[in-house]
Design an enzyme around this catalytic site. Structure first.
Site, PDB file in Angstrom:
ATOM      1  N   GLY A 143       0.846  -1.198   0.000  1.00 31.12           N
ATOM      2  CA  GLY A 143       0.000   0.000   0.000  1.00 31.12           C
ATOM      3  C   GLY A 143       0.872   1.235   0.000  1.00 31.12           C
ATOM      4  N   CYS A 170      21.963   3.614  -1.847  1.00 33.19           N
ATOM      5  CA  CYS A 170      22.199   4.608  -0.785  1.00 33.19           C
ATOM      6  C   CYS A 170      23.680   4.742  -0.462  1.00 33.19           C
ATOM      7  CB  CYS A 170      21.376   4.292   0.451  1.00 33.19           C
ATOM      8  SG  CYS A 170      21.251   2.557   0.803  1.00 33.19           S
ATOM      9  N   GLY A 203       2.664   4.734   1.416  1.00 32.91           N
ATOM     10  CA  GLY A 203       3.325   5.108   2.660  1.00 32.91           C
ATOM     11  C   GLY A 203       2.385   5.884   3.565  1.00 32.91           C
ATOM     12  N   GLU A 206      17.403   3.219   7.806  1.00 37.28           N
ATOM     13  CA  GLU A 206      18.479   3.231   6.802  1.00 37.28           C
ATOM     14  C   GLU A 206      18.120   4.325   5.819  1.00 37.28           C
ATOM     15  OE1 GLU A 206      21.160   1.694   6.987  1.00 37.28           O
ATOM     16  OE2 GLU A 206      20.727   0.033   8.344  1.00 37.28           O
ATOM     17  N   GLY A 258       1.820   2.575   5.373  1.00 39.50           N
ATOM     18  CA  GLY A 258       3.095   2.830   6.071  1.00 39.50           C
ATOM     19  C   GLY A 258       2.852   3.544   7.388  1.00 39.50           C
TER      20      GLY A 258
HETATM   21  P1  ADP Z   1      11.720   6.231  -1.834  1.00 39.74           P
HETATM   22  O1  ADP Z   1      10.643   6.956  -2.581  1.00 39.74           O
HETATM   23  O2  ADP Z   1      13.089   6.633  -2.172  1.00 39.74           O
HETATM   24  O3  ADP Z   1      11.477   4.750  -1.765  1.00 39.74           O
HETATM   25  P2  ADP Z   1      10.552   7.115   0.589  1.00 39.74           P
HETATM   26  O4  ADP Z   1      11.277   7.543   1.810  1.00 39.74           O
HETATM   27  O5  ADP Z   1       9.617   8.068  -0.058  1.00 39.74           O
HETATM   28  O6  ADP Z   1      11.707   6.722  -0.359  1.00 39.74           O
HETATM   29  O7  ADP Z   1       9.758   5.784   0.837  1.00 39.74           O
HETATM   30  C1  ADP Z   1      10.318   4.610   1.409  1.00 39.74           C
HETATM   31  C2  ADP Z   1       9.204   3.723   1.904  1.00 39.74           C
HETATM   32  O8  ADP Z   1       8.500   4.432   2.942  1.00 39.74           O
HETATM   33  C3  ADP Z   1       8.133   3.374   0.871  1.00 39.74           C
HETATM   34  O9  ADP Z   1       7.677   2.057   1.132  1.00 39.74           O
HETATM   35  C4  ADP Z   1       7.046   4.384   1.148  1.00 39.74           C
HETATM   36  O10 ADP Z   1       5.760   3.949   0.735  1.00 39.74           O
HETATM   37  C5  ADP Z   1       7.107   4.478   2.660  1.00 39.74           C
HETATM   38  N1  ADP Z   1       6.577   5.735   3.242  1.00 39.74           N
HETATM   39  C6  ADP Z   1       6.446   6.943   2.651  1.00 39.74           C
HETATM   40  N2  ADP Z   1       5.896   7.842   3.493  1.00 39.74           N
HETATM   41  C7  ADP Z   1       5.685   7.189   4.674  1.00 39.74           C
HETATM   42  C8  ADP Z   1       5.145   7.560   5.945  1.00 39.74           C
HETATM   43  N3  ADP Z   1       4.743   8.804   6.187  1.00 39.74           N
HETATM   44  N4  ADP Z   1       5.082   6.631   6.905  1.00 39.74           N
HETATM   45  C9  ADP Z   1       5.523   5.372   6.689  1.00 39.74           C
HETATM   46  N5  ADP Z   1       6.014   4.961   5.514  1.00 39.74           N
HETATM   47  C10 ADP Z   1       6.111   5.837   4.501  1.00 39.74           C
END
Ligand code: ADP
Length: 475
Positions: free
Chosen positions: A208, A289, A210, A252, A214
């Site tokens: 789903g 990274c 983030g 990370e 998330g």
């Molecule tokens: P990237 O786009 O480089 O993968 P992100 O930091 O945007 O990096 O996202 C990493 C992961 O964190 C993804 O699985 C994303 O859906 C999730 N994510 C994004 N925003 C949130 C949030 N507010 N809380 C928890 N998870 C999130």
């Protein structure tokens, strides 16, 4: 024969929750191949209720899994390694199509490295000391409980394995939310975990966004630990949300790793250093990274370094050796640094012909900037694309200072003829990893960042330790 391995459009309609494959009720994700811009899959998302069910299944499975003898957990980890190894071509093909990596890289980097991590984690668990006597206290390490794993798209199998496998090894149970851009690999991994025979509920898959799933995982009272890999700003949001219920977090995050060439190198080592740095910087189209995106060199060797870097970069033809960036949006961001407003911090020296970019796919031309201003965006920002910045240092101490002039502290490299000065320099650079003279990745060594690159360590013994609580029993 890649095309015989998987369907043209993969459909993943069921989620793994409590050992059952159940329909996802949160709508669909259309998965695009970034190399062709074609739709190559549809994955169903978890609704909030599905995610809740995943968390509760992990919570219910925890007591039995935590009490499972270590030998049984080791055997299951080895079975998982064997299942993935059997399906390695299929994993590589899915990753090639949903993440864009060229086929050879999809196998070598994206599948073989996590396989090594699984083997090494099983070995680490086999010899792990869960108890220790301190005076009249028996100090016992116990699994943390339910781990929520939230992962990015850049290494869609590896980034999941480094969280899920040490957690399962430790006796914790897991709820996994993969990145929206690369869910198909996550479904394939869930199938492998299920087929390897892990008990129902030990691993649950809840794809789903983030924002929805998330953040639900980071706030839920039944989640004990959040293990997140992604950008530094989102990592800060995750940590803030997790703090409300005092969850442990592993983060990370970003990097801006420096490859530092010391003044004592001869021509041969200098050439090797520049070639290896370019290869590392451009690995996965710069979307790692730990990318060595800053090359710090003795000022009086700058023109020599530039010649080698230009020649090395010109071998990264987009569409062949260099894969695409993950999306149109991400390419726009990278182009800001190569052609746009943020490209002003250095002198562009690469000679790659722009017209040789493929017609389709989110490709970017490999870029090299020299004489980069240490305070510029080029030198400070994590670009996450094939962009190398060369910085000139007056002497070795200046080189170390430049390497440390970053809010990040993830990786790095040192090149020196003298082993002693290489080691001394490695110790003065404030990052979680440093490779001396091109030494290889170690799939059992702890991985993680200083400063804003993260919290905690993944992989091997330290990865297991990261998801353990500590109890002192006095007697
Ligand atoms: P990237 O786009 O480089 O993968 P992100 O930091 O945007 O990096 O996202 C990493 C992961 O964190 C993804 O699985 C994303 O859906 C999730 N994510 C994004 N925003 C949130 C949030 N507010 N809380 C928890 N998870 C999130």
């Amino acid at each position: 024969m890649a095309h015989t391995l998987i369907a043209d459009v993969i459909r993943e309609e069921t989620l793994l929750i409590g050992g059952e494959w159940v329909p996802g009720n949160g709508g669909e994700i259309e998965v695009e191949n970034p190399a062709t811009e074609e739709t190559i899959g549809v994955a169903y998302k978890a609704s909030a209720d599905d995610a809740e069910a995943g968390i509760l299944a992990a919570q219910a499975a925890f007591p039995r899994w935590a009490a499972t003898p270590v030998g049984e957990r080791v055997a299951l980890l080895r079975r998982l390694g064997a299942v993935i190894r059997d399906r390695a071509d299929r994993f590589a093909e899915i990753i090639h199509r949903e993440q864009g990596s060229p086929p050879a890289l999809a196998r070598k980097l994206h599948v073989d490295v996590p396989l090594a991590v699984i083997d090494q984690t099983a070995d680490a668990l086999d010899s792990f000391e869960f108890t220790r006597q301190i005076g009249h206290s028996l100090v016992v390490r116990e699994p943390v409980g339910v781990v929520a794993a939230i992962t990015p798209w850049n290494l869609p199998l590896h980034q999941v394995v480094v969280k899920v496998v040490p957690s399962l090894a430790a006796g914790a149970t897991v709820v996994h939310k993969p990145a929206e851009l690369t869910p198909l690999t996550a479904f394939e991994l869930a199938r492998a975990i299920s087929d390897a025979g892990f008990p129902p509920g030990t691993f649950n898959l809840v794809p789903g966004s983030g924002k929805d799933i998330g953040s639900l995982l980071t706030r839920h009272a039944a989640v004990d630990h959040v293990s997140f890999t992604g950008s530094t700003p989102v990592g800060a949001q995750v940590a803030a949300a997790a703090a409300q219920t005092i969850k442990k977090v592993t983060l990370e995050l970003g990097g801006k790793s420096a490859s530092v060439i010391l003044a004592d190198v001869d021509d041969e080592l200098l050439t090797k250093a520049v070639k290896v740095t370019v290869a590392n910087c451009y690995l996965n189209a710069g979307q790692t990274c730990t990318a060595l995106s800053r090359l710090i060199v003795p000022a009086d060797r700058l023109s020599e370094v530039e010649q080698v870097a230009i020649a090395a970069a010109s071998k990264y033809a987009p569409g062949e050796r260099l894969g695409p960036l993950i999306s149109a949006t991400h390419r726009m961001k990278v182009l800001e640094y190569t052609e746009g407003a943020r490209s002003t911090g250095g002198r562009r020296i690469d000679t790659f012909d722009q017209s040789a970019l493929p017609d389709r796919g989110y490709y970017a031309r490999p870029a090299v900037f020299s004489d980069v201003d240490p305070k510029s965006d080029l030198a400070q920002d994590e670009i996450f694309g094939p962009v190398l910045s060369i910085l000139a240092a007056d002497d070795d101490q200046h080189a170390i200072d430049l390497a440390n002039d970053s809010m990040f502290g993830l990786g790095g490299a040192v090149w020196a003829l003298s082993e002693q000065s290489a080691l001394q320099t490695a110790r003065q650079i404030r990052t979680g990893q440093i490779d001396i003279n091109g030494a290889a990745f170690n799939a059992r060594a702890p991985f993680g960042g200083y400063k804003r690159s993260g919290l905690g360590r993944e992989i091997g013994d330290f990865g297991i330790e990261d998801v353990l609580e500590i109890k002192s029993v006095q007697r």
